[in-house]
Enzyme design. Structure first.
Site, PDB file in Angstrom:
ATOM      1  N   ASP A  39      33.629  28.170  35.673  1.00  0.00           N
ATOM      2  CA  ASP A  39      34.422  28.922  34.776  1.00  0.00           C
ATOM      3  C   ASP A  39      34.604  28.263  33.451  1.00  0.00           C
ATOM      4  O   ASP A  39      34.926  27.288  33.318  1.00  0.00           O
ATOM      5  CB  ASP A  39      35.919  29.371  35.695  1.00  0.00           C
ATOM      6  CG  ASP A  39      36.334  30.752  34.979  1.00  0.00           C
ATOM      7  OD1 ASP A  39      36.223  30.806  33.670  1.00  0.00           O
ATOM      8  OD2 ASP A  39      37.026  31.376  35.949  1.00  0.00           O
ATOM      9  N   ASP A  64      30.111  27.474  30.840  1.00  0.00           N
ATOM     10  CA  ASP A  64      30.013  28.825  30.354  1.00  0.00           C
ATOM     11  C   ASP A  64      28.690  29.263  30.703  1.00  0.00           C
ATOM     12  O   ASP A  64      27.610  28.951  30.368  1.00  0.00           O
ATOM     13  CB  ASP A  64      30.113  28.538  28.674  1.00  0.00           C
ATOM     14  CG  ASP A  64      29.515  29.890  27.769  1.00  0.00           C
ATOM     15  OD1 ASP A  64      29.460  30.843  28.312  1.00  0.00           O
ATOM     16  OD2 ASP A  64      29.671  29.676  26.368  1.00  0.00           O
ATOM     17  N   VAL A  65      28.815  30.581  31.264  1.00  0.00           N
ATOM     18  CA  VAL A  65      27.434  30.954  31.882  1.00  0.00           C
ATOM     19  C   VAL A  65      26.603  31.612  30.848  1.00  0.00           C
ATOM     20  O   VAL A  65      25.212  31.745  31.238  1.00  0.00           O
ATOM     21  CB  VAL A  65      27.626  32.005  32.891  1.00  0.00           C
ATOM     22  CG1 VAL A  65      28.641  31.234  34.176  1.00  0.00           C
ATOM     23  CG2 VAL A  65      28.479  33.464  32.460  1.00  0.00           C
ATOM     24  N   ASN A  91      29.967  36.279  39.249  1.00  0.00           N
ATOM     25  CA  ASN A  91      31.051  37.155  39.218  1.00  0.00           C
ATOM     26  C   ASN A  91      31.569  37.125  37.658  1.00  0.00           C
ATOM     27  O   ASN A  91      32.076  38.177  37.232  1.00  0.00           O
ATOM     28  CB  ASN A  91      32.257  36.716  40.007  1.00  0.00           C
ATOM     29  CG  ASN A  91      33.725  37.336  39.489  1.00  0.00           C
ATOM     30  OD1 ASN A  91      33.981  38.580  39.799  1.00  0.00           O
ATOM     31  ND2 ASN A  91      34.490  36.403  39.010  1.00  0.00           N
ATOM     32  N   TYR A 156      28.819  47.367  28.087  1.00  0.00           N
ATOM     33  CA  TYR A 156      29.282  46.717  29.656  1.00  0.00           C
ATOM     34  C   TYR A 156      28.565  47.653  30.660  1.00  0.00           C
ATOM     35  O   TYR A 156      28.285  46.934  31.616  1.00  0.00           O
ATOM     36  CB  TYR A 156      30.860  46.982  29.771  1.00  0.00           C
ATOM     37  CG  TYR A 156      31.427  46.544  31.058  1.00  0.00           C
ATOM     38  CD1 TYR A 156      31.540  45.027  31.437  1.00  0.00           C
ATOM     39  CD2 TYR A 156      31.774  47.401  32.099  1.00  0.00           C
ATOM     40  CE1 TYR A 156      31.997  44.879  32.611  1.00  0.00           C
ATOM     41  CE2 TYR A 156      32.030  47.245  33.107  1.00  0.00           C
ATOM     42  CZ  TYR A 156      32.328  45.991  33.603  1.00  0.00           C
ATOM     43  OH  TYR A 156      32.778  45.607  34.888  1.00  0.00           O
ATOM     44  N   LYS A 160      25.807  45.981  33.359  1.00  0.00           N
ATOM     45  CA  LYS A 160      26.014  46.132  34.766  1.00  0.00           C
ATOM     46  C   LYS A 160      24.867  46.850  35.526  1.00  0.00           C
ATOM     47  O   LYS A 160      24.592  46.543  36.496  1.00  0.00           O
ATOM     48  CB  LYS A 160      27.479  46.628  35.295  1.00  0.00           C
ATOM     49  CG  LYS A 160      28.693  45.891  34.612  1.00  0.00           C
ATOM     50  CD  LYS A 160      28.653  44.542  35.424  1.00  0.00           C
ATOM     51  CE  LYS A 160      29.837  43.564  35.342  1.00  0.00           C
ATOM     52  NZ  LYS A 160      29.765  42.444  36.184  1.00  0.00           N
ATOM     53  N   VAL A 189      39.878  47.644  39.629  1.00  0.00           N
ATOM     54  CA  VAL A 189      40.510  46.585  40.216  1.00  0.00           C
ATOM     55  C   VAL A 189      41.984  46.434  39.729  1.00  0.00           C
ATOM     56  O   VAL A 189      41.911  45.974  38.593  1.00  0.00           O
ATOM     57  CB  VAL A 189      39.678  45.447  40.636  1.00  0.00           C
ATOM     58  CG1 VAL A 189      40.535  44.394  41.546  1.00  0.00           C
ATOM     59  CG2 VAL A 189      38.374  45.925  41.516  1.00  0.00           C
ATOM     60  N   SER A 191      43.767  43.751  39.227  1.00  0.00           N
ATOM     61  CA  SER A 191      43.565  42.378  38.863  1.00  0.00           C
ATOM     62  C   SER A 191      44.665  41.716  37.897  1.00  0.00           C
ATOM     63  O   SER A 191      45.288  42.632  37.197  1.00  0.00           O
ATOM     64  CB  SER A 191      42.187  41.825  38.528  1.00  0.00           C
ATOM     65  OG  SER A 191      42.027  42.418  37.138  1.00  0.00           O
TER      66      SER A 191
END
Length: 256
Positions: A39, A64-65, A91, A156, A160, A189, A191
C-alpha cells in the site's frame, strides 16, 4: 485439506491498509495465511503490526501500484523473503468523482494508472512466480460501476470495466499454468473511506447506510467482510474450476 485451507500460503493484497483491502487481509490472516500488505498508505505498517500482535504473520511493504519501479521492488522483496505468492488480490484503487466535462486528462490518467495499469503491472510481476510454483489464484477487485455506470464516475467505471476485460484475457492465457483469474465486483460498501466521506458532507453515515441497505433486495449494505469472504472463495480450492468469472457482491443492487 479443506476447501478453504490457506494456512502457510503467501497472499498479497494491494491497498490492504484499510477498507475492503484491510478486511481481506484480516480474513486470510485469521485462516493462517502469510499476508503481505502492499500500500502507498503508511497505515499499512500499523495494520501489519496489529495482525502480528494477534499472532498472525503479516508484512507491510510500501508500494505505489502506478509505479512499475515500485512494483519491481515489491516483487523482489517478497520473493526474497517469502518466495512465490499463491494468492494475489489486486484491490488498490481510487474513486474520485467527475462527469465527462469535469474530467481533465490528468484526472483520467491518474485513475487509469492506479486502478487498471496497477492491476496489469502487479499481474505481470507476480505471475512468473506462480507459473514456477505450478499455479495460483488472482482475484481482481472490480465494481458494479463497470456494468451500471454513473454520471459522476465515468473514468472510474471505465477503469473497472477494463479490469473485467483484463481478467478474462489473463484467465484464458494462464489457465494452462494452473493460474485462475477472477473478479469480485462489489456494490456500495460501508467502509472507513465511505464513512469519512459521508461525515465530511455533514450526513449521519449510520442512518444513510441503514436507509440505503433497507432498499436492497437482501436488506442491508455490504461490508468489507462480505467482499473478503467472496475473495476467499475465489482464492480457495472451493472454486478450483472457476476462472475468468465476475462474482457480483451487491445485495441485489444490479437486479433493480
Amino acid at each position: 485439506m479443506t476447501g478453504i485451507e490457506v494456512t502457510g500460503k503467501t497472499m498479497l493484497v494491494t491497498g490492504g491498509s484499510q477498507g475492503i483491502g484491510g478486511a481481506i487481509a484480516d480474513r486470510f490472516a485469521q485462516l493462517g495465511a502469510r499476508v503481505v500488505i502492499a500500500d502507498v498508505n503508511e497505515a499499512g505498517a500499523e495494520k501489519a503490526a496489529q495482525l502480528n500482535e494477534a499472532g498472525h504473520e503479516a508484512y507491510f511493504i510500501r508500494c505505489d501500484v502506478s509505479s512499475s519501479e515500485d512494483i519491481r521492488a515489491l516483487a523482489a522483496e517478497v520473493g526474497e523473503k517469502l518466495g512465490a505468492v499463491s494468492v494475489l488480490v489486486n484491490n488498490a484503487g481510487i474513486f474520485p468523482r467527475a462527469d465527462l466535462l469535469q474530467t481533465e486528462e490528468a484526472f483520467w490518467e491518474r485513475i487509469m494508472d492506479i486502478n487498471l495499469k496497477g492491476t496489469y503491472l502487479m499481474c505481470q510481476a507476480f505471475v512468473p512466480g506462480m507459473i514456477e510454483q505450478g499455479g495460483g489464484s488472482i482475484v481482481n477487485i472490480g465494481s458494479t460501476h463497470a456494468r451500471m455506470g454513473s454520471e459522476d464516475a465515468m473514468a472510474y467505471a471505465v477503469s473497472k470495466g477494463g479490469i473485467v476485460t483484463l481478467t478474462r484475457n489473463l484467465a484464458k492465457a494462464l489457465g494452462k499454468h494452473g493460474i485462475r483469474v477472477n473478479v469480485v465486483q462489489p456494490g456500495w460498501v460501508a467502509s472507513e473511506g465511505e464513512t469519512a466521506r459521508i461525515i465530511a458532507s455533514g450526513v449521519n453515515p449510520d442512518k444513510l447506510f441503514a436507509d440505503a441497505g433497507s432498499r436492497l433486495l437482501l436488506g442491508r449494505m455490504q461490508t468489507g467482510q462480505d467482499v473478503a469472504d467472496s475473495v476467499l472463495f475465489l482464492a480457495s480450492s472451493l472454486s478450483q474450476q472457476v476462472t475468468g468469472q465476475v462474482l457480483t457482491v451487491d445485495g441485489g443492487l444490479s437486479l433493480r
